[in-house]
Design a protein around this motif. Structure first.
Motif, PDB file in Angstrom:
ATOM      1  N   UNK A 136       0.801  -1.219   0.000  1.00  0.00           N
ATOM      2  CA  UNK A 136       0.000   0.000   0.000  1.00  0.00           C
ATOM      3  C   UNK A 136       0.837   1.274   0.000  1.00  0.00           C
ATOM      4  N   UNK A 137       2.168   1.144   0.020  1.00  0.00           N
ATOM      5  CA  UNK A 137       3.018   2.338   0.102  1.00  0.00           C
ATOM      6  C   UNK A 137       2.794   3.266  -1.080  1.00  0.00           C
ATOM      7  N   UNK A 138       2.724   2.699  -2.282  1.00  0.00           N
ATOM      8  CA  UNK A 138       2.519   3.523  -3.468  1.00  0.00           C
ATOM      9  C   UNK A 138       1.097   4.076  -3.516  1.00  0.00           C
ATOM     10  N   UNK A 139       0.130   3.304  -3.016  1.00  0.00           N
ATOM     11  CA  UNK A 139      -1.264   3.775  -3.013  1.00  0.00           C
ATOM     12  C   UNK A 139      -1.410   5.002  -2.115  1.00  0.00           C
ATOM     13  N   UNK A 140      -0.841   4.931  -0.926  1.00  0.00           N
ATOM     14  CA  UNK A 140      -0.938   6.060  -0.002  1.00  0.00           C
ATOM     15  C   UNK A 140      -0.191   7.269  -0.533  1.00  0.00           C
ATOM     16  N   UNK A 141       0.972   7.033  -1.119  1.00  0.00           N
ATOM     17  CA  UNK A 141       1.754   8.138  -1.664  1.00  0.00           C
ATOM     18  C   UNK A 141       1.027   8.764  -2.850  1.00  0.00           C
ATOM     19  N   UNK A 142       0.370   7.935  -3.649  1.00  0.00           N
ATOM     20  CA  UNK A 142      -0.431   8.466  -4.752  1.00  0.00           C
ATOM     21  C   UNK A 142      -1.599   9.292  -4.264  1.00  0.00           C
ATOM     22  N   UNK A 143      -2.228   8.865  -3.170  1.00  0.00           N
ATOM     23  CA  UNK A 143      -3.329   9.641  -2.594  1.00  0.00           C
ATOM     24  C   UNK A 143      -2.825  10.991  -2.098  1.00  0.00           C
ATOM     25  N   UNK A 144      -1.640  10.983  -1.481  1.00  0.00           N
ATOM     26  CA  UNK A 144      -1.053  12.247  -1.014  1.00  0.00           C
ATOM     27  C   UNK A 144      -0.722  13.161  -2.196  1.00  0.00           C
ATOM     28  N   UNK A 145      -0.231  12.585  -3.285  1.00  0.00           N
ATOM     29  CA  UNK A 145       0.062  13.375  -4.469  1.00  0.00           C
ATOM     30  C   UNK A 145      -1.219  13.971  -5.049  1.00  0.00           C
ATOM     31  N   UNK A 146      -2.296  13.179  -5.056  1.00  0.00           N
ATOM     32  CA  UNK A 146      -3.592  13.672  -5.524  1.00  0.00           C
ATOM     33  C   UNK A 146      -4.052  14.858  -4.687  1.00  0.00           C
ATOM     34  N   UNK A 147      -3.891  14.738  -3.374  1.00  0.00           N
ATOM     35  CA  UNK A 147      -4.285  15.823  -2.478  1.00  0.00           C
ATOM     36  C   UNK A 147      -3.527  17.101  -2.795  1.00  0.00           C
ATOM     37  N   UNK A 148      -2.229  16.967  -3.014  1.00  0.00           N
ATOM     38  CA  UNK A 148      -1.420  18.153  -3.311  1.00  0.00           C
ATOM     39  C   UNK A 148      -1.790  18.750  -4.668  1.00  0.00           C
ATOM     40  N   UNK A 149      -2.008  17.912  -5.672  1.00  0.00           N
ATOM     41  CA  UNK A 149      -2.339  18.401  -7.011  1.00  0.00           C
ATOM     42  C   UNK A 149      -3.694  19.083  -7.042  1.00  0.00           C
ATOM     43  N   UNK A 151      -4.959  20.637  -4.513  1.00  0.00           N
ATOM     44  CA  UNK A 151      -4.946  21.791  -3.631  1.00  0.00           C
ATOM     45  C   UNK A 151      -5.800  21.627  -2.393  1.00  0.00           C
ATOM     46  N   UNK A 152      -6.132  20.376  -2.066  1.00  0.00           N
ATOM     47  CA  UNK A 152      -6.877  20.140  -0.823  1.00  0.00           C
ATOM     48  C   UNK A 152      -5.871  20.033   0.318  1.00  0.00           C
ATOM     49  N   UNK A 153      -6.363  20.007   1.544  1.00  0.00           N
ATOM     50  CA  UNK A 153      -5.437  19.864   2.667  1.00  0.00           C
ATOM     51  C   UNK A 153      -5.579  18.482   3.303  1.00  0.00           C
ATOM     52  N   UNK A 154      -5.997  17.512   2.504  1.00  0.00           N
ATOM     53  CA  UNK A 154      -6.112  16.143   3.007  1.00  0.00           C
ATOM     54  C   UNK A 154      -4.722  15.548   3.250  1.00  0.00           C
ATOM     55  N   UNK A 155      -4.669  14.677   4.241  1.00  0.00           N
ATOM     56  CA  UNK A 155      -3.426  14.002   4.611  1.00  0.00           C
ATOM     57  C   UNK A 155      -3.607  12.509   4.393  1.00  0.00           C
ATOM     58  N   UNK A 156      -2.550  11.836   3.970  1.00  0.00           N
ATOM     59  CA  UNK A 156      -2.567  10.383   3.819  1.00  0.00           C
ATOM     60  C   UNK A 156      -1.666   9.748   4.877  1.00  0.00           C
ATOM     61  N   UNK A 157      -2.101   8.607   5.402  1.00  0.00           N
ATOM     62  CA  UNK A 157      -1.299   7.843   6.356  1.00  0.00           C
ATOM     63  C   UNK A 157      -1.115   6.439   5.801  1.00  0.00           C
ATOM     64  N   UNK A 158       0.117   5.997   5.750  1.00  0.00           N
ATOM     65  CA  UNK A 158       0.441   4.651   5.279  1.00  0.00           C
ATOM     66  C   UNK A 158       0.897   3.807   6.467  1.00  0.00           C
ATOM     67  N   UNK A 159       0.047   2.859   6.894  1.00  0.00           N
ATOM     68  CA  UNK A 159       0.426   1.929   7.955  1.00  0.00           C
ATOM     69  C   UNK A 159       1.146   0.734   7.334  1.00  0.00           C
ATOM     70  N   UNK A 160       2.214   0.278   7.961  1.00  0.00           N
ATOM     71  CA  UNK A 160       2.897  -0.928   7.496  1.00  0.00           C
ATOM     72  C   UNK A 160       3.714  -1.515   8.638  1.00  0.00           C
ATOM     73  N   UNK A 161       4.029  -2.788   8.536  1.00  0.00           N
ATOM     74  CA  UNK A 161       4.832  -3.445   9.552  1.00  0.00           C
ATOM     75  C   UNK A 161       6.303  -3.396   9.223  1.00  0.00           C
ATOM     76  N   UNK A 162       7.133  -3.810  10.170  1.00  0.00           N
ATOM     77  CA  UNK A 162       8.575  -3.756   9.951  1.00  0.00           C
ATOM     78  C   UNK A 162       9.020  -4.677   8.823  1.00  0.00           C
ATOM     79  N   UNK A 163       8.193  -5.686   8.492  1.00  0.00           N
ATOM     80  CA  UNK A 163       8.532  -6.556   7.372  1.00  0.00           C
ATOM     81  C   UNK A 163       8.561  -5.831   6.043  1.00  0.00           C
ATOM     82  N   UNK A 164       7.813  -4.732   5.936  1.00  0.00           N
ATOM     83  CA  UNK A 164       7.775  -3.957   4.690  1.00  0.00           C
ATOM     84  C   UNK A 164       9.082  -3.233   4.421  1.00  0.00           C
ATOM     85  N   UNK A 165       9.963  -3.174   5.412  1.00  0.00           N
ATOM     86  CA  UNK A 165      11.246  -2.503   5.219  1.00  0.00           C
ATOM     87  C   UNK A 165      12.140  -3.266   4.243  1.00  0.00           C
ATOM     88  N   UNK A 166      11.740  -4.465   3.874  1.00  0.00           N
ATOM     89  CA  UNK A 166      12.475  -5.226   2.881  1.00  0.00           C
ATOM     90  C   UNK A 166      11.898  -5.092   1.482  1.00  0.00           C
TER      91      UNK A 166
END
Length: 339
Positions: A136-149, A151-166
């Motif tokens: 979901x890292x790219x999905x959340x980052x894409x949502x944040x990019x959409x918010x910025x493009x 001009x809304x002030x919405x925030x995205x949060x990406x939850x993930x476990x330590x296993x995603x660090x690989x």
């Protein structure tokens, strides 16, 4: 439809912060307890062979989902993980529709076709749980990019476990978020284990050094202490909303159950003593209730009343799910897609 008070968790930091401290903390306690009791029932549904498939329980990590989502608005975004029930509930999902989805029933959030690892609820900003580690890292980052493009002030949060660090997609996403100053918070739930392997055997170096390499604001906190999670999340959300770019919140936590509901004999990769120590000394519910009693903001009887109310709501949600109809066979190709 049965609705828990937890559905109000994502209604906005402004409303939460304007409440009296006692009311706010008790509401957060109730939200954490709702997740805990919900997961207890999920485990029982699996053990009694009433729930198809597997589930990955969030018990022990409740302070993170609630502490973060309390500071989000309804229209802010989150993405979740395979261990995602707590995130869904904290962002506004109702327990009855959650149970319906887990049981493959038509009133579920994905009409019974998503199950435990794919619950999504766009109405509350939940873009979905994800069975792919780090998926979901790219999905959340894409949502944040959409918010910025937009001009809304919405925030995205990406939850993930330590296993995603690989997973490389996480670093590609953080790189873009830093370059473009996207309004996103990466929340790493470090519960120490990648399935059955301690992360000391899988993750080199210090975890918090990784986001800092991308010039991302980073904090490491006790994920069992909801007061610490709340304080950091509130600050990071406000900064992201002001356009100051991404942040990384490393929350050290622990899952009380196994990797999934079928992982019962866990002593080959962690000891019973370790589990007991976390449950007795670092339980997020015990830490918050003890602090509230110490601060004379609540008496023990208050927590008993909350538990009675929560258990009644969750048990009603279970019955709703069990009694709900399955989707009509004619819908088998609806609401699904393939690559």
């Amino acid at each position: 439809m049965v609705q828990s008070d937890i559905s109000q968790a994502g209604q906005g930091a402004a409303a939460s912060n304007s409440a009296l401290p006692r009311e706010r903390w008790l509401r957060m306690y109730e939200q954490m307890l709702t997740i805990r009791v919900f997961e207890e029932h999920v485990n029982q549904l699996y053990l009694s062979a009433k729930m198809p498939g597997l589930a990955h329980l969030y018990s022990g990590e409740e302070a993170i989902a609630v502490g973060v989502c309390t500071n989000l608005r309804r229209d802010d975004y989150i993405t979740s993980t395979h261990r995602g029930h707590g995130h869904c509930l904290a962002k506004g999902a109702s327990v009855d529709r959650m149970f319906a989805e887990l049981l493959g029933k038509e009133p579920g959030y994905c009409r019974g076709k998503g199950g435990s690892m794919h619950i999504a609820d766009p109405e509350t900003g939940n873009l979905g749980a994800n069975a792919i580690v780090g998926g979901s890292a790219a999905l959340a980052t894409g949502a944040a990019m959409s918010s910025k493009m937009r001009g809304s002030d919405q925030v995205a949060v990406c939850f993930f476990g330590d296993g995603a660090l690989g997973q490389g997609i996480l670093y590609e996403s953080m790189n873009m978020a830093s370059l473009w100053k996207l309004p996103i918070i990466y929340v790493c739930e470090n519960n120490l284990y990648n399935e059955y392997t301690h992360n000391s055997e899988t993750t080199a170096g210090r975890i918090n050094a990784r986001p800092r390499a991308f010039d991302i604001l980073t904090e490491e906190i006790d994920g069992q202490d909801i007061r610490a999670v709340d304080a950091s999340a509130q600050r990071f959300v406000e900064q992201a909303r002001r356009g100051e770019g991404p942040a990384f919140l490393l929350c050290n936590t622990y899952r009380y159950f196994g990797h999934h509901v079928g992982d019962i004999a866990r002593t080959y990769y962690r000891s019973k003593e370790e589990e007991q120590e976390w449950k007795e000394q670092r339980d997020p519910l015990k830490l918050l209730s003890a602090w509230l009693v110490e601060q004379q903001m609540a008496e023990i009887s208050v927590f008993d009343e909350i538990e009675q109310r929560v258990r009644a709501i969750v048990e009603a949600g279970v019955q709703f799910g069990l009694n709900a109809p399955y989707p009509d066979p004619s819908e088998v190709t609806q609401d699904v897609y393939a690559w």
